[in-house]
Design a protein around this motif. Structure first.
Motif, PDB file in Angstrom:
ATOM      1  N   GLY A 125       0.837  -1.271   0.067  1.00 12.57           N
ATOM      2  CA  GLY A 125      -0.040  -0.039   0.031  1.00 12.57           C
ATOM      3  C   GLY A 125       0.851   1.279  -0.059  1.00 12.57           C
ATOM      4  O   GLY A 125       0.608   2.146  -0.688  1.00 12.57           O
ATOM      5  N   LYS A 126       1.856   1.148   0.845  1.00 15.93           N
ATOM      6  CA  LYS A 126       2.858   2.423   0.717  1.00 15.93           C
ATOM      7  C   LYS A 126       3.403   2.567  -0.535  1.00 15.93           C
ATOM      8  O   LYS A 126       3.531   3.474  -1.005  1.00 15.93           O
ATOM      9  N   LEU A 127       4.123   1.548  -1.177  1.00 15.21           N
ATOM     10  CA  LEU A 127       4.700   1.488  -2.447  1.00 15.21           C
ATOM     11  C   LEU A 127       4.030   2.038  -3.451  1.00 15.21           C
ATOM     12  O   LEU A 127       4.249   2.816  -4.117  1.00 15.21           O
ATOM     13  N   TYR A 128       2.757   1.423  -3.631  1.00 15.77           N
ATOM     14  CA  TYR A 128       1.684   1.686  -4.503  1.00 15.77           C
ATOM     15  C   TYR A 128       1.511   3.085  -4.530  1.00 15.77           C
ATOM     16  O   TYR A 128       1.396   3.735  -5.629  1.00 15.77           O
ATOM     17  N   SER A 129       1.272   3.575  -3.349  1.00 16.84           N
ATOM     18  CA  SER A 129       0.589   5.075  -3.095  1.00 16.84           C
ATOM     19  C   SER A 129       1.828   5.927  -3.451  1.00 16.84           C
ATOM     20  O   SER A 129       1.513   7.204  -4.216  1.00 16.84           O
ATOM     21  N   GLU A 130       3.198   5.694  -3.131  1.00 18.26           N
ATOM     22  CA  GLU A 130       4.226   6.524  -3.674  1.00 18.26           C
ATOM     23  C   GLU A 130       4.096   6.699  -5.078  1.00 18.26           C
ATOM     24  O   GLU A 130       4.636   7.787  -5.473  1.00 18.26           O
ATOM     25  N   ALA A 131       4.162   5.449  -5.698  1.00 20.74           N
ATOM     26  CA  ALA A 131       4.254   5.309  -7.167  1.00 20.74           C
ATOM     27  C   ALA A 131       3.064   6.255  -7.805  1.00 20.74           C
ATOM     28  O   ALA A 131       3.136   6.870  -8.651  1.00 20.74           O
ATOM     29  N   ILE A 132       1.979   6.024  -7.379  1.00 21.99           N
ATOM     30  CA  ILE A 132       0.805   6.970  -7.639  1.00 21.99           C
ATOM     31  C   ILE A 132       1.079   8.456  -7.493  1.00 21.99           C
ATOM     32  O   ILE A 132       0.590   9.157  -8.429  1.00 21.99           O
ATOM     33  N   GLU A 133       1.612   8.869  -6.460  1.00 19.05           N
ATOM     34  CA  GLU A 133       1.929  10.149  -6.095  1.00 19.05           C
ATOM     35  C   GLU A 133       3.021  10.738  -7.290  1.00 19.05           C
ATOM     36  O   GLU A 133       3.257  12.007  -7.438  1.00 19.05           O
ATOM     37  N   GLY A 134       3.700   9.755  -7.730  1.00 20.36           N
ATOM     38  CA  GLY A 134       4.903  10.268  -8.405  1.00 20.36           C
ATOM     39  C   GLY A 134       4.644  10.078 -10.115  1.00 20.36           C
ATOM     40  O   GLY A 134       5.366  10.297 -11.140  1.00 20.36           O
ATOM     41  N   ILE A 135       3.220   9.978 -10.540  1.00 18.73           N
ATOM     42  CA  ILE A 135       2.899   9.764 -11.899  1.00 18.73           C
ATOM     43  C   ILE A 135       2.809  11.058 -12.611  1.00 18.73           C
ATOM     44  O   ILE A 135       2.798  12.264 -12.071  1.00 18.73           O
ATOM     45  N   ASP A 136       2.764  11.122 -14.150  1.00 13.05           N
ATOM     46  CA  ASP A 136       2.683  12.209 -14.995  1.00 13.05           C
ATOM     47  C   ASP A 136       1.259  12.933 -14.597  1.00 13.05           C
ATOM     48  O   ASP A 136       0.229  12.182 -14.841  1.00 13.05           O
ATOM     49  N   HIS A 137       1.111  14.302 -14.426  1.00 15.83           N
ATOM     50  CA  HIS A 137      -0.319  14.825 -14.055  1.00 15.83           C
ATOM     51  C   HIS A 137      -0.941  15.403 -15.319  1.00 15.83           C
ATOM     52  O   HIS A 137      -2.171  15.687 -15.546  1.00 15.83           O
ATOM     53  N   GLY A 138      -0.148  15.302 -16.447  1.00 17.32           N
ATOM     54  CA  GLY A 138      -0.661  15.653 -17.564  1.00 17.32           C
ATOM     55  C   GLY A 138      -2.012  15.003 -18.194  1.00 17.32           C
ATOM     56  O   GLY A 138      -3.143  15.584 -18.475  1.00 17.32           O
ATOM     57  N   PRO A 139      -1.819  13.487 -18.398  1.00 15.09           N
ATOM     58  CA  PRO A 139      -3.045  12.606 -18.691  1.00 15.09           C
ATOM     59  C   PRO A 139      -4.345  12.929 -17.584  1.00 15.09           C
ATOM     60  O   PRO A 139      -5.296  13.149 -17.843  1.00 15.09           O
ATOM     61  N   ILE A 140      -3.928  13.150 -16.262  1.00 15.17           N
ATOM     62  CA  ILE A 140      -5.079  13.327 -15.490  1.00 15.17           C
ATOM     63  C   ILE A 140      -5.731  14.920 -15.719  1.00 15.17           C
ATOM     64  O   ILE A 140      -6.883  14.890 -15.545  1.00 15.17           O
ATOM     65  N   GLU A 141      -5.111  15.866 -15.807  1.00 15.44           N
ATOM     66  CA  GLU A 141      -5.490  16.998 -16.053  1.00 15.44           C
ATOM     67  C   GLU A 141      -6.280  17.167 -17.450  1.00 15.44           C
ATOM     68  O   GLU A 141      -7.485  17.633 -17.559  1.00 15.44           O
ATOM     69  N   ALA A 142      -5.861  16.339 -18.243  1.00 14.80           N
ATOM     70  CA  ALA A 142      -6.665  16.041 -19.694  1.00 14.80           C
ATOM     71  C   ALA A 142      -7.982  15.287 -19.553  1.00 14.80           C
ATOM     72  O   ALA A 142      -8.985  16.000 -19.968  1.00 14.80           O
ATOM     73  N   ILE A 143      -7.874  14.626 -18.808  1.00 22.57           N
ATOM     74  CA  ILE A 143      -9.025  13.668 -18.424  1.00 22.57           C
ATOM     75  C   ILE A 143     -10.032  14.665 -17.720  1.00 22.57           C
ATOM     76  O   ILE A 143     -11.439  14.454 -18.079  1.00 22.57           O
ATOM     77  N   GLN A 144      -9.547  15.092 -16.824  1.00 25.12           N
ATOM     78  CA  GLN A 144     -10.480  15.966 -15.769  1.00 25.12           C
ATOM     79  C   GLN A 144     -11.280  16.940 -16.752  1.00 25.12           C
ATOM     80  O   GLN A 144     -12.181  17.754 -16.401  1.00 25.12           O
ATOM     81  N   ALA A 145     -10.592  17.560 -17.679  1.00 22.92           N
ATOM     82  CA  ALA A 145     -10.723  18.765 -18.448  1.00 22.92           C
ATOM     83  C   ALA A 145     -12.117  18.380 -19.336  1.00 22.92           C
ATOM     84  O   ALA A 145     -12.838  19.177 -19.787  1.00 22.92           O
TER      85      ALA A 145
END
Length: 507
Positions: free
Chosen positions: A398-418
């Motif tokens: 859970g700790k390793l996965y969450s830290e990997a999630i926090e380090g992902i590229d935010h560009g695709p996230i912002e594009a999907i949220q838009a």
């Protein structure tokens, strides 16, 4: 900074240097506090106080061990039995105390800190305490090496125990009275050509434990044998009234003797510790067996080897099952523990902090401790080991996965949220595709860890090869313990190769 060196000047003390030094003489570190060096003063006080406190604890232990009272007598016992430790720790404490006083004087007068002399004094003191409390004995390390090397050779090359043969047994036995009441048994008389043994005296006391829990050996008896195969090792076995049999030990070795060229032997042994079942007439008789074992027929895999293989497979599948369950539960938890996913409202951030705290608490407790709790919960066996490893895997992954999630590229996230996507859609289409590679890598690594940890939690009843390993070690069966160690090493090496291949394909 001046000329590339650290500026060691400090704020002047509001009081005279002698008064500042006297303050540290009365209370170590107080002079530094007066000179406005708060952290320095607290650190000095804590170092000296903790060293002195541990030394007093050790003196209290010495007083308890040797049943002495009074500070002078206790200190005398310390110097008598631990002279090196006592001299070094008192020397370190005295020098550190004086250094703190001098440091307070220099801070007040010269407005500069001393060099790192105090650090080395603190290090010397704690090393001395650690050396004593951990009972490091280099003399014993060297003197015990010859005996230990014999045992280690069995562990390093244990394969004689991997095979066994059908056995042919030559034996003779005699009874011995181990109670105060009862008639002395007669030494048996064997037929011509048959082996026989005699015991003198035929009455004795079994080994006991005194009021201080020290072992008191039993009575000494002499065993004479004749009619055995010449020049062959003869084992001595003990059979009590309940039918339980075992091989007595003397100085860590099984009792036995090698027959001479005529097939005779004589040996002396102390009666061992054994169960006592007094008969109706108050008499209790045990038996001593002399046995010669001969291997016949073709070699075959030993029963212990099959048991070790079975437990090794159990260990591998314990690690696999714990990893699978850990992945299933840790993936959803990891999203709750990722700040970039949970930010946006106080409610979600509260969930984030609570999840992180829970993961840290669970992860800080070793799987061995979880195994003890699981054994109490579901009993001995591999299921308890799987529970322990699963709990720890959930927290670690859970700790390793969450830290990997926090380090992902935010560009695709912002594009999907838009596009107006919901939080769930954002996770599915923008987060998860980026997480496949690190998820696979962390999961394989955790499987490797769980297989290795499975060998350890067996020590507390969690199943697997570790359970056998601890039993063999306690019974001094070093060859069988060596086979278990070899299979652990081979399995870990194979799993490392397999995990590397999987990682190369998916990562």
């Amino acid at each position: 900074m001046r000329s590339g060196k650290l500026d060691t000047t400090v704020i002047a003390s509001p009081l005279p240097p002698l008064f500042t030094a006297l303050s540290s003489f009365i209370l170590p570190g107080l002079g530094q506090l007066i000179s406005r060096q708060v952290h320095r003063g607290l650190l000095m006080f804590a170092s000296l106080a903790s060293m002195f406190g541990i030394f007093l604890t050790r003196l209290a232990s010495i007083a308890s061990d040797y049943n002495v009272e009074g500070a002078g007598r206790i200190l005398g016992k310390s110097f008598q039995h631990y002279p090196g430790f006592s001299v070094l720790i008192i020397f370190s404490l005295s020098l550190l105390y004086l250094w703190i006083i001098v440091d307070a004087y220099r801070l007040a007068r010269y407005r500069k800190k001393q060099k790192n002399t105090g650090f080395w004094l603190v290090l010397l003191g704690f090393f001395t305490l650690g050396h004593q409390l951990s009972e490091i004995d280099m003399v014993r390390l060297v003197t015990n090496f010859p005996e230990a090397s014999q045992k280690m050779s069995k562990i390093l090359w244990p394969w004689e125990a991997a095979v066994e043969y059908d056995e042919e047994l030559i034996r003779a036995s005699a009874r011995i009275l181990v109670s105060e009441e009862g008639e002395l048994p007669a030494n048996p008389s064997a037929a011509p050509g048959e082996p026989d043994i005699s015991i003198e005296p035929r009455r004795g006391s079994l080994g006991t434990v005194d009021e201080n829990y020290n072992q008191v050996p039993g009575s000494q008896v002499t065993i004479q044998g004749s009619g055995f195969t010449p020049n062959t090792f003869t084992e001595i076995w003990w059979i009590d009234d309940t039918g339980e049999e075992f091989r007595p030990r003397s100085e860590g070795r099984y009792v036995g003797a090698v027959t001479d060229e005529n097939g005779n032997f004589e040996l002396t042994m102390n009666l061992p510790f054994a169960n006592t079942v007094i008969g109706a007439d108050g008499a209790e008789y045990h038996r001593i067996d002399a046995r010669q074992v001969f291997q016949v027929g073709a070699p075959k895999f030993s029963r212990d080897l099959g048991m070790i293989l079975s437990r090794m497979l159990e260990t591998i599948f314990m690690g696999m099952m714990a990893t699978v369950f850990g992945i299933i539960f840790s993936i959803p938890i990891s999203f709750l523990a990722a700040r970039n996913i949970m930010q946006g409202s106080k409610f979600t951030m509260t969930i984030y902090y609570l999840t992180r705290i829970l993961l840290n608490i669970v992860r800080s407790i070793e799987p061995l401790i979880w195994a003890i709790i699981a054994v109490v919960w579901v009993g001995l066996g591999p299921f308890a080991g799987i529970i322990a490893l699963t709990i720890h895997s959930i927290a670690a992954l859970g700790k390793l996965y969450s830290e990997a999630i926090e380090g992902i590229d935010h560009g695709p996230i912002e594009a999907i949220q838009a596009t107006g996507a919901t939080r769930l859609q954002t996770i599915v289409f923008a987060v998860i595709p980026q997480m496949i590679s690190p998820f696979v890598s962390f999961s394989i690594y955790r499987w490797d860890i769980n297989v290795r940890m499975s060998t350890i939690i067996g020590l507390v009843g969690g199943g697997g090869i570790g359970f056998l390993l601890v039993q063999y070690t306690r019974l001094l069966e070093y060859e069988l313990a060596g086979i278990a160690v070899w299979f652990i090493a081979i399995t870990v090496a194979i799993l490392d190769y397999v995990s590397a291949e999987i990682r190369a394909r998916f990562v």
